[in-house]
Motif scaffolding. Structure first.
Motif, PDB file in Angstrom:
ATOM      1  N   PRO A  41       0.821  -1.211   0.000  1.00 41.82           N
ATOM      2  CA  PRO A  41       0.000   0.000   0.000  1.00 41.82           C
ATOM      3  C   PRO A  41       0.856   1.263   0.000  1.00 41.82           C
ATOM      4  N   GLY A  42       0.592   2.145  -0.919  1.00 41.01           N
ATOM      5  CA  GLY A  42       1.311   3.407  -0.970  1.00 41.01           C
ATOM      6  C   GLY A  42       2.705   3.330  -1.552  1.00 41.01           C
ATOM      7  N   LYS A  43       3.073   2.160  -2.047  1.00 37.05           N
ATOM      8  CA  LYS A  43       4.413   2.002  -2.611  1.00 37.05           C
ATOM      9  C   LYS A  43       4.323   1.612  -4.083  1.00 37.05           C
ATOM     10  N   GLY A  44       5.467   1.660  -4.742  1.00 37.04           N
ATOM     11  CA  GLY A  44       5.503   1.320  -6.153  1.00 37.04           C
ATOM     12  C   GLY A  44       5.501  -0.172  -6.395  1.00 37.04           C
ATOM     13  N   LEU A  45       5.437  -0.527  -7.655  1.00 39.88           N
ATOM     14  CA  LEU A  45       5.462  -1.926  -8.048  1.00 39.88           C
ATOM     15  C   LEU A  45       6.859  -2.501  -7.848  1.00 39.88           C
ATOM     16  N   GLU A  46       6.906  -3.735  -7.383  1.00 43.01           N
ATOM     17  CA  GLU A  46       8.174  -4.444  -7.217  1.00 43.01           C
ATOM     18  C   GLU A  46       8.120  -5.746  -8.000  1.00 43.01           C
ATOM     19  N   TRP A  47       9.019  -5.889  -8.944  1.00 41.31           N
ATOM     20  CA  TRP A  47       9.109  -7.128  -9.701  1.00 41.31           C
ATOM     21  C   TRP A  47       9.574  -8.248  -8.786  1.00 41.31           C
ATOM     22  N   VAL A  48       8.897  -9.402  -8.867  1.00 37.20           N
ATOM     23  CA  VAL A  48       9.215 -10.540  -8.011  1.00 37.20           C
ATOM     24  C   VAL A  48       9.921 -11.638  -8.792  1.00 37.20           C
ATOM     25  N   SER A  55       9.665 -22.381 -19.674  1.00 40.63           N
ATOM     26  CA  SER A  55      10.180 -22.615 -18.311  1.00 40.63           C
ATOM     27  C   SER A  55      11.680 -22.858 -18.247  1.00 40.63           C
ATOM     28  N   SER A  56      12.387 -22.567 -19.325  1.00 44.17           N
ATOM     29  CA  SER A  56      13.824 -22.824 -19.314  1.00 44.17           C
ATOM     30  C   SER A  56      14.597 -21.778 -18.516  1.00 44.17           C
ATOM     31  N   VAL A  57      14.006 -20.615 -18.356  1.00 41.49           N
ATOM     32  CA  VAL A  57      14.664 -19.543 -17.617  1.00 41.49           C
ATOM     33  C   VAL A  57      13.724 -19.031 -16.534  1.00 41.49           C
ATOM     34  N   THR A  58      14.229 -18.962 -15.319  1.00 40.48           N
ATOM     35  CA  THR A  58      13.482 -18.353 -14.222  1.00 40.48           C
ATOM     36  C   THR A  58      14.368 -17.302 -13.565  1.00 40.48           C
ATOM     37  N   LEU A  59      13.780 -16.187 -13.258  1.00 42.02           N
ATOM     38  CA  LEU A  59      14.499 -15.068 -12.657  1.00 42.02           C
ATOM     39  C   LEU A  59      13.771 -14.618 -11.403  1.00 42.02           C
ATOM     40  N   TYR A  60      14.556 -14.141 -10.428  1.00 46.69           N
ATOM     41  CA  TYR A  60      13.966 -13.720  -9.162  1.00 46.69           C
ATOM     42  C   TYR A  60      14.600 -12.426  -8.677  1.00 46.69           C
ATOM     43  N   GLY A  61      13.784 -11.622  -8.026  1.00 48.55           N
ATOM     44  CA  GLY A  61      14.323 -10.453  -7.357  1.00 48.55           C
ATOM     45  C   GLY A  61      15.104 -10.866  -6.128  1.00 48.55           C
ATOM     46  N   ASP A  62      16.073 -10.075  -5.751  1.00 47.01           N
ATOM     47  CA  ASP A  62      16.930 -10.426  -4.626  1.00 47.01           C
ATOM     48  C   ASP A  62      16.163 -10.698  -3.329  1.00 47.01           C
ATOM     49  N   PRO A  63      15.099  -9.941  -3.017  1.00 48.81           N
ATOM     50  CA  PRO A  63      14.404 -10.179  -1.740  1.00 48.81           C
ATOM     51  C   PRO A  63      13.749 -11.558  -1.630  1.00 48.81           C
ATOM     52  N   VAL A  64      13.490 -12.218  -2.763  1.00 48.49           N
ATOM     53  CA  VAL A  64      12.767 -13.494  -2.714  1.00 48.49           C
ATOM     54  C   VAL A  64      13.620 -14.665  -3.173  1.00 48.49           C
ATOM     55  N   LYS A  65      14.816 -14.388  -3.651  1.00 47.92           N
ATOM     56  CA  LYS A  65      15.663 -15.442  -4.184  1.00 47.92           C
ATOM     57  C   LYS A  65      15.945 -16.497  -3.114  1.00 47.92           C
ATOM     58  N   GLY A  66      15.772 -17.760  -3.491  1.00 50.96           N
ATOM     59  CA  GLY A  66      16.003 -18.853  -2.558  1.00 50.96           C
ATOM     60  C   GLY A  66      14.795 -19.213  -1.715  1.00 50.96           C
ATOM     61  N   ARG A  67      13.755 -18.375  -1.761  1.00 45.93           N
ATOM     62  CA  ARG A  67      12.538 -18.655  -0.971  1.00 45.93           C
ATOM     63  C   ARG A  67      11.322 -18.893  -1.863  1.00 45.93           C
ATOM     64  N   GLN A 101       8.211  -5.809 -18.747  1.00 46.94           N
ATOM     65  CA  GLN A 101       9.532  -5.218 -18.924  1.00 46.94           C
ATOM     66  C   GLN A 101       9.837  -4.367 -17.703  1.00 46.94           C
ATOM     67  N   LYS A 102      10.974  -4.642 -17.093  1.00 45.31           N
ATOM     68  CA  LYS A 102      11.388  -3.817 -15.960  1.00 45.31           C
ATOM     69  C   LYS A 102      12.051  -2.559 -16.473  1.00 45.31           C
ATOM     70  N   ILE A 103      11.613  -1.427 -15.962  1.00 49.09           N
ATOM     71  CA  ILE A 103      12.270  -0.161 -16.257  1.00 49.09           C
ATOM     72  C   ILE A 103      12.590   0.494 -14.920  1.00 49.09           C
ATOM     73  N   PRO A 104      13.513   1.412 -14.871  1.00 51.43           N
ATOM     74  CA  PRO A 104      13.886   2.007 -13.574  1.00 51.43           C
ATOM     75  C   PRO A 104      12.685   2.520 -12.804  1.00 51.43           C
ATOM     76  N   GLY A 105      12.449   1.929 -11.644  1.00 54.55           N
ATOM     77  CA  GLY A 105      11.373   2.376 -10.780  1.00 54.55           C
ATOM     78  C   GLY A 105       9.986   1.915 -11.170  1.00 54.55           C
ATOM     79  N   ASP A 106       9.892   1.030 -12.150  1.00 55.17           N
ATOM     80  CA  ASP A 106       8.554   0.627 -12.612  1.00 55.17           C
ATOM     81  C   ASP A 106       8.631  -0.719 -13.322  1.00 55.17           C
ATOM     82  N   VAL A 107       7.445  -1.291 -13.537  1.00 49.01           N
ATOM     83  CA  VAL A 107       7.310  -2.526 -14.310  1.00 49.01           C
ATOM     84  C   VAL A 107       6.179  -2.307 -15.307  1.00 49.01           C
TER      85      VAL A 107
END
Length: 122
Positions: A41-48, A55-67, A101-107
């Motif tokens: 709430p009140g914050k910007g979008l965060e790519w997860v 399914s050959s490539v999977t990518l993760y944001g640092d806060p969720v990597k490994g979890r 597409q991830k762009i600086p500060g947005d998705v």
């Protein structure tokens, strides 16, 4: 009509797990890389996470990597997000999205779901 319908959100205790699902229709699901994006709430979008078409490539944001683990089942036009070791920082609305597409500060994405609330609290 394009539809992305998320399910599986809810209230979970810290350290717990949830599995989100996203049912897609109205477009050729298998042609799109699929993503999960979250927003507090009140914050910007965060790519997860993003998964490629086959399914050959999977990518993760640092806060969720490994979890978190993203997967898809093209035969059923369904996207998943397995979330383990949840903590309060994971409390957000989680959106399923296509063609992002991830762009600086947005998705930016071609298609968005309506979102599902995940709340991590004791």
């Amino acid at each position: 009509e394009v539809q992305l319908v998320e399910s599986g959100g809810g209230l979970v205790q810290p350290g717990g797990s949830l599995r989100l699902s996203c049912a897609a229709s109205g477009f050729t699901f298998s042609n799109y890389a699929m993503s999960w994006v979250r927003q507090a709430p009140g914050k910007g979008l965060e790519w997860v996470s993003t998964i490629s078409t086959l399914s050959s490539v999977t990518l993760y944001g640092d806060p969720v990597k490994g979890r978190f683990t993203v997967s898809r089942y093209n035969a059923k036009n369904t996207l998943y997000l397995q979330m383990n070791s949840l903590n309060s920082a994971d409390t957000d609305i989680y959106y399923c999205a296509a063609g992002c597409q991830k762009i600086p500060g947005d998705v930016k994405c071609s298609y968005w779901g309506q979102g599902t609330q995940v709340t991590v609290s004791s």
